[in-house]
Scaffold this motif. Structure first.
Motif, PDB file in Angstrom:
ATOM      1  N   ASP B  56      60.192  21.294  65.207  1.00 22.76           N
ATOM      2  CA  ASP B  56      59.224  20.619  64.364  1.00 22.76           C
ATOM      3  C   ASP B  56      57.908  20.214  65.126  1.00 22.76           C
ATOM      4  N   VAL B  57      56.975  21.181  65.153  1.00 19.13           N
ATOM      5  CA  VAL B  57      56.061  20.851  66.307  1.00 19.13           C
ATOM      6  C   VAL B  57      55.314  19.504  65.980  1.00 19.13           C
ATOM      7  N   PRO B  58      54.827  19.445  64.521  1.00 17.79           N
ATOM      8  CA  PRO B  58      53.995  18.140  64.283  1.00 17.79           C
ATOM      9  C   PRO B  58      54.916  16.712  64.716  1.00 17.79           C
ATOM     10  N   ALA B  59      56.306  16.917  64.587  1.00 19.77           N
ATOM     11  CA  ALA B  59      57.046  15.678  64.843  1.00 19.77           C
ATOM     12  C   ALA B  59      57.336  15.279  66.257  1.00 19.77           C
ATOM     13  N   GLU B  60      57.638  16.535  66.905  1.00 24.33           N
ATOM     14  CA  GLU B  60      57.252  16.488  68.411  1.00 24.33           C
ATOM     15  C   GLU B  60      55.945  15.813  69.051  1.00 24.33           C
ATOM     16  N   GLN B  61      54.980  16.374  68.585  1.00 26.64           N
ATOM     17  CA  GLN B  61      53.648  15.971  68.886  1.00 26.64           C
ATOM     18  C   GLN B  61      53.430  14.298  68.312  1.00 26.64           C
ATOM     19  N   THR B  62      53.729  14.018  67.403  1.00 26.82           N
ATOM     20  CA  THR B  62      53.593  12.686  67.006  1.00 26.82           C
ATOM     21  C   THR B  62      54.319  11.755  68.013  1.00 26.82           C
ATOM     22  N   ALA B  63      55.619  12.228  68.260  1.00 26.15           N
ATOM     23  CA  ALA B  63      56.464  11.557  69.263  1.00 26.15           C
ATOM     24  C   ALA B  63      55.809  11.188  70.547  1.00 26.15           C
ATOM     25  N   LEU B  64      55.133  12.214  70.962  1.00 20.17           N
ATOM     26  CA  LEU B  64      54.668  12.453  72.310  1.00 20.17           C
ATOM     27  C   LEU B  64      53.196  11.576  72.138  1.00 20.17           C
ATOM     28  N   ARG B  65      52.741  11.369  71.129  1.00 17.31           N
ATOM     29  CA  ARG B  65      51.271  10.690  71.088  1.00 17.31           C
ATOM     30  C   ARG B  65      51.571   9.333  71.418  1.00 17.31           C
ATOM     31  N   ARG B  66      52.842   8.774  70.747  1.00 22.06           N
ATOM     32  CA  ARG B  66      53.024   7.271  70.630  1.00 22.06           C
ATOM     33  C   ARG B  66      53.638   6.922  72.021  1.00 22.06           C
ATOM     34  N   ALA B  67      54.230   7.921  72.738  1.00 19.92           N
ATOM     35  CA  ALA B  67      54.733   7.568  73.973  1.00 19.92           C
ATOM     36  C   ALA B  67      53.825   7.068  74.960  1.00 19.92           C
ATOM     37  N   TYR B  68      54.406   6.041  75.807  1.00 20.05           N
ATOM     38  CA  TYR B  68      53.703   5.722  77.230  1.00 20.05           C
ATOM     39  C   TYR B  68      54.351   6.786  78.264  1.00 20.05           C
ATOM     40  N   ALA B  69      55.373   7.055  78.340  1.00 21.70           N
ATOM     41  CA  ALA B  69      55.760   8.164  79.365  1.00 21.70           C
ATOM     42  C   ALA B  69      56.748   9.214  78.639  1.00 21.70           C
ATOM     43  N   VAL B  70      56.773  10.060  79.244  1.00 23.60           N
ATOM     44  CA  VAL B  70      57.718  11.162  79.009  1.00 23.60           C
ATOM     45  C   VAL B  70      58.695  11.700  79.868  1.00 23.60           C
ATOM     46  N   VAL B  71      59.892  11.765  79.405  1.00 21.07           N
ATOM     47  CA  VAL B  71      61.152  11.955  80.463  1.00 21.07           C
ATOM     48  C   VAL B  71      61.602  13.451  79.873  1.00 21.07           C
ATOM     49  N   TRP B  72      61.665  14.403  80.883  1.00 21.80           N
ATOM     50  CA  TRP B  72      62.355  15.514  80.679  1.00 21.80           C
ATOM     51  C   TRP B  72      63.776  15.597  81.226  1.00 21.80           C
ATOM     52  N   GLN B  73      64.807  15.867  80.453  1.00 23.80           N
ATOM     53  CA  GLN B  73      66.088  15.740  81.133  1.00 23.80           C
ATOM     54  C   GLN B  73      67.056  16.804  80.968  1.00 23.80           C
ATOM     55  N   HIS B  74      67.607  17.675  81.737  1.00 22.91           N
ATOM     56  CA  HIS B  74      68.201  18.702  81.363  1.00 22.91           C
ATOM     57  C   HIS B  74      68.930  19.417  82.684  1.00 22.91           C
ATOM     58  N   PRO B  75      70.036  20.221  82.420  1.00 19.74           N
ATOM     59  CA  PRO B  75      70.455  20.785  83.717  1.00 19.74           C
ATOM     60  C   PRO B  75      69.714  22.079  84.043  1.00 19.74           C
ATOM     61  N   MET B  76      69.627  22.410  85.121  1.00 12.40           N
ATOM     62  CA  MET B  76      68.919  23.682  85.602  1.00 12.40           C
ATOM     63  C   MET B  76      69.513  24.874  85.159  1.00 12.40           C
ATOM     64  N   TYR B  77      68.640  25.889  84.404  1.00 14.43           N
ATOM     65  CA  TYR B  77      69.208  26.953  83.901  1.00 14.43           C
ATOM     66  C   TYR B  77      68.153  28.043  84.790  1.00 14.43           C
ATOM     67  N   TRP B  78      68.640  28.939  85.361  1.00 16.28           N
ATOM     68  CA  TRP B  78      67.949  29.850  85.999  1.00 16.28           C
ATOM     69  C   TRP B  78      66.628  29.342  86.675  1.00 16.28           C
ATOM     70  N   TYR B  79      66.544  28.359  87.431  1.00 15.03           N
ATOM     71  CA  TYR B  79      65.799  27.815  88.244  1.00 15.03           C
ATOM     72  C   TYR B  79      64.770  27.048  87.552  1.00 15.03           C
ATOM     73  N   SER B  80      65.154  26.836  86.181  1.00 12.86           N
ATOM     74  CA  SER B  80      63.970  26.263  85.387  1.00 12.86           C
ATOM     75  C   SER B  80      64.701  25.435  84.386  1.00 12.86           C
ATOM     76  N   ALA B  81      63.714  25.295  83.111  1.00 13.88           N
ATOM     77  CA  ALA B  81      64.479  24.493  82.040  1.00 13.88           C
ATOM     78  C   ALA B  81      65.341  25.434  81.164  1.00 13.88           C
ATOM     79  N   PRO B  82      66.316  25.006  80.345  1.00 13.61           N
ATOM     80  CA  PRO B  82      67.052  25.876  79.588  1.00 13.61           C
ATOM     81  C   PRO B  82      65.940  26.104  78.208  1.00 13.61           C
ATOM     82  N   SER B  83      66.364  27.167  77.678  1.00 19.98           N
ATOM     83  CA  SER B  83      65.523  27.937  76.854  1.00 19.98           C
ATOM     84  C   SER B  83      64.639  27.166  75.865  1.00 19.98           C
TER      85      SER B  83
END
Lengths: 198, 198
Positions: B56-83
């Motif tokens: 849901d792109v608009p929901a994700e963008q709304t969450a990003l807009r109101r955030a002060y900071a963004v954390v990306w947490q994930h296990p590494m998959y093929w040297y990068s982010a999971p798909s």
């Protein structure tokens, strides 16, 4: 003594193509057109096959097993593969198939990365918009191939995909065709060698 | 003169969590538990929200807009982010939102990358199984943040996620909690400053 040897089909070269918006593509479409239909080339267009991301893992693995070489062709998205190709890496290149115990299906196969970028070459530099040369983004893709035991071919990179002159695009397309013809010729030889040994 | 000022909600810190197999996770689950419920933290667990990749792109963008900071947490998959996180990059960080003309929604926000790897630290070296230090794989993620105008925080990396001792995991979890508390405190100050300016 004359031994009759039935013609042996050479193993195909597998082209895994991943473009989320082929209709908006200029460069990738042109590159693809330059090689499509080459005898021995097997094309799998991921966004056509799996618009819902429901990758048929056994089918993909079967295609990989029979291939002599693997080509990954895509436009660069966020410095890497479009998400469906990343999903293909995550699902298809599984432990026990591509790496880990018994995971030797790709071992020794040649891997060619064909990538187009929106930014021109100057954008991929310390002072450019993308701050780094492309070579600093490629280890993610290269090491994916190497970890599966594949042989990493010199990549084919086309910068400025939206803007380059037609002549530049034509050159790239011809280069691509020549590279694939080399791989297909090698696949032919490999097929004969295998047949001879059998 | 006494001016009454209604308490102002600080902007949240947005934690985008992406683990395809949380049930099999040891390290990511432990890390997540260490920070979950911190006041001001907004958690979006992508594989729970979008098991069918229908972000849901608009929901994700709304969450990003109101955030002060963004954390990306994930296990590494093929040297990068999971798909699915890669899909989130491709869809949510769109032109006109995150970059390009008018694309300033993320400008100036702080971005923290929290990543776990299966291989231990020694595997990420020229002689190791992954042939390169982790820093040679991180430009893809880092430059994604920088291209959106975000401020790149020193990443939090936990190697050997399947095997490290509980004490190492506990240390990492505490470190993570401390890093998020700092971000949340900064978000509080930012909230007050904004309110004062209004």
């Amino acid at each position: 003594m004359l031994i009759y040897r039935a013609p042996v089909a050479a193993p195909p070269v597998l082209l895994v193509f991943a473009h989320p918006y082929p209709d908006r593509s200029r460069a990738n479409r042109r590159l693809l057109r330059a090689v499509q239909g080459l005898p021995g080339l097997e094309l799998r267009s991921l966004y056509d096959l799996y618009p819902g991301f429901d990758i048929d893992v056994p089918a993909e693995q079967t295609a990989l097993r029979r291939a002599y070489a693997v080509v990954w062709q895509h436009p660069m998205y966020w410095y890497s593969a479009p998400s469906l190709l990343k999903h293909w890496f995550d699902k298809v290149l599984a432990r026990g198939f591509a790496y880990g115990q018994g995971g030797t299906a790709l071992s020794g196969k040649r891997c060619l990365w064909v990538v187009t970028t929106g930014g021109d070459a100057a954008a991929f530099a310390e002072q450019g918009m993308h701050r780094r040369p492309l070579e600093e983004f490629s280890p993610v893709i290269e090491q994916t191939a190497l970890f599966c035991g594949m042989h990493w071919e010199p990549p084919l990179v086309l910068h400025g995909a939206h803007r380059v002159a037609d002549s530049v695009l034509d050159d790239a397309a011809q280069q691509y065709r020549a590279r694939l013809e080399q791989l297909l010729a090698a696949a032919q030889s490999a097929g004969r060698t295998t047949a001879g040994a059998a």
